[in-house]
Motif scaffolding. Structure first.
Motif, PDB file in Angstrom:
ATOM      1  N   ALA A   1     -30.786  -5.442  42.206  1.00 22.72           N
ATOM      2  CA  ALA A   1     -29.874  -6.555  42.504  1.00 22.72           C
ATOM      3  C   ALA A   1     -30.000  -7.640  41.438  1.00 22.72           C
ATOM      4  N   LYS A   2     -31.235  -7.958  41.060  1.00 25.10           N
ATOM      5  CA  LYS A   2     -31.480  -8.889  39.960  1.00 25.10           C
ATOM      6  C   LYS A   2     -32.134  -8.095  38.841  1.00 25.10           C
ATOM      7  N   LYS A   3     -31.482  -8.050  37.701  1.00 27.74           N
ATOM      8  CA  LYS A   3     -31.978  -7.270  36.573  1.00 27.74           C
ATOM      9  C   LYS A   3     -32.660  -8.180  35.559  1.00 27.74           C
ATOM     10  N   THR A   4     -33.677  -7.640  34.905  1.00 33.46           N
ATOM     11  CA  THR A   4     -34.362  -8.345  33.837  1.00 33.46           C
ATOM     12  C   THR A   4     -34.473  -7.427  32.628  1.00 33.46           C
ATOM     13  N   LEU A   5     -34.018  -7.922  31.486  1.00 32.60           N
ATOM     14  CA  LEU A   5     -34.139  -7.214  30.215  1.00 32.60           C
ATOM     15  C   LEU A   5     -35.254  -7.891  29.436  1.00 32.60           C
ATOM     16  N   VAL A   6     -36.248  -7.106  29.021  1.00 33.81           N
ATOM     17  CA  VAL A   6     -37.396  -7.633  28.280  1.00 33.81           C
ATOM     18  C   VAL A   6     -37.429  -6.953  26.921  1.00 33.81           C
ATOM     19  N   TRP A   7     -37.621  -7.770  25.858  1.00 35.64           N
ATOM     20  CA  TRP A   7     -37.791  -7.228  24.523  1.00 35.64           C
ATOM     21  C   TRP A   7     -38.630  -8.197  23.699  1.00 35.64           C
TER      22      TRP A   7
ATOM     23  N   ARG B   1     -37.081 -12.647  27.893  1.00 37.85           N
ATOM     24  CA  ARG B   1     -36.795 -12.123  29.231  1.00 37.85           C
ATOM     25  C   ARG B   1     -35.448 -12.678  29.653  1.00 37.85           C
ATOM     26  N   LEU B   2     -34.492 -11.797  29.809  1.00 34.90           N
ATOM     27  CA  LEU B   2     -33.139 -12.161  30.232  1.00 34.90           C
ATOM     28  C   LEU B   2     -32.966 -11.679  31.667  1.00 34.90           C
ATOM     29  N   SER B   3     -32.820 -12.615  32.612  1.00 40.11           N
ATOM     30  CA  SER B   3     -32.695 -12.265  34.029  1.00 40.11           C
ATOM     31  C   SER B   3     -31.320 -12.667  34.543  1.00 40.11           C
ATOM     32  N   THR B   4     -30.732 -11.784  35.357  1.00 36.65           N
ATOM     33  CA  THR B   4     -29.394 -12.042  35.872  1.00 36.65           C
ATOM     34  C   THR B   4     -29.126 -11.215  37.122  1.00 36.65           C
ATOM     35  N   ALA B   5     -28.210 -11.705  37.930  1.00 35.17           N
ATOM     36  CA  ALA B   5     -27.758 -10.944  39.094  1.00 35.17           C
ATOM     37  C   ALA B   5     -26.348 -10.400  38.873  1.00 35.17           C
ATOM     38  N   ASP B   6     -25.637 -10.932  37.853  1.00 34.63           N
ATOM     39  CA  ASP B   6     -24.233 -10.523  37.699  1.00 34.63           C
ATOM     40  C   ASP B   6     -23.798 -10.161  36.282  1.00 34.63           C
ATOM     41  N   LEU B   7     -24.654 -10.283  35.290  1.00 35.20           N
ATOM     42  CA  LEU B   7     -24.294  -9.952  33.914  1.00 35.20           C
ATOM     43  C   LEU B   7     -24.355  -8.435  33.727  1.00 35.20           C
ATOM     44  N   PRO B   8     -23.242  -7.792  33.328  1.00 37.29           N
ATOM     45  CA  PRO B   8     -23.264  -6.336  33.109  1.00 37.29           C
ATOM     46  C   PRO B   8     -24.215  -5.963  31.965  1.00 37.29           C
TER      47      PRO B   8
END
Length: 93
Positions: A55-61, A69-76
């Motif tokens: 439901a809440k996604k996190t992209l880590v790099w 850390r990019l966290s979002t509930a609605d960003l594709p």
């Protein structure tokens, strides 16, 4: 833009709102830690990132010693990659 603490490290948190809402956390970890993040590996074009969550996604790099850390509930996911690529040219700013 807000300065926060992550353990012993300082980080900068940026919150964006609009069509999509997301939070970007940028830190320069003083200690190097190797860990396994269960998730999907994404090719960001300049490095690899890992997306976790449902439901809440996190992209880590990590790039040039900076952890993002990019966290979002609605960003594709394709938009998450575009944000990561846009941030790449703005390291440390």
């Amino acid at each position: 833009m807000t300065e926060v603490k992550l353990g012993e490290d300082k980080a900068v948190m940026l919150r964006y709102s609009g069509k999509y809402n997301f939070t970007l956390l940028e830190s320069r970890p003083t200690t190097k830690e190797v860990s396994y993040l269960p998730g999907d590996v994404l090719d960001l074009g300049f490095t690899l990132g890992v997306v976790t969550g449902d439901a809440k996604k996190t992209l880590v790099w990590t790039s040039e010693g900076v952890e993002f850390r990019l966290s979002t509930a609605d960003l594709p996911q394709d938009e998450m990659i575009k944000v990561a690529q846009a941030v790449q040219g703005e390291l440390g700013k």
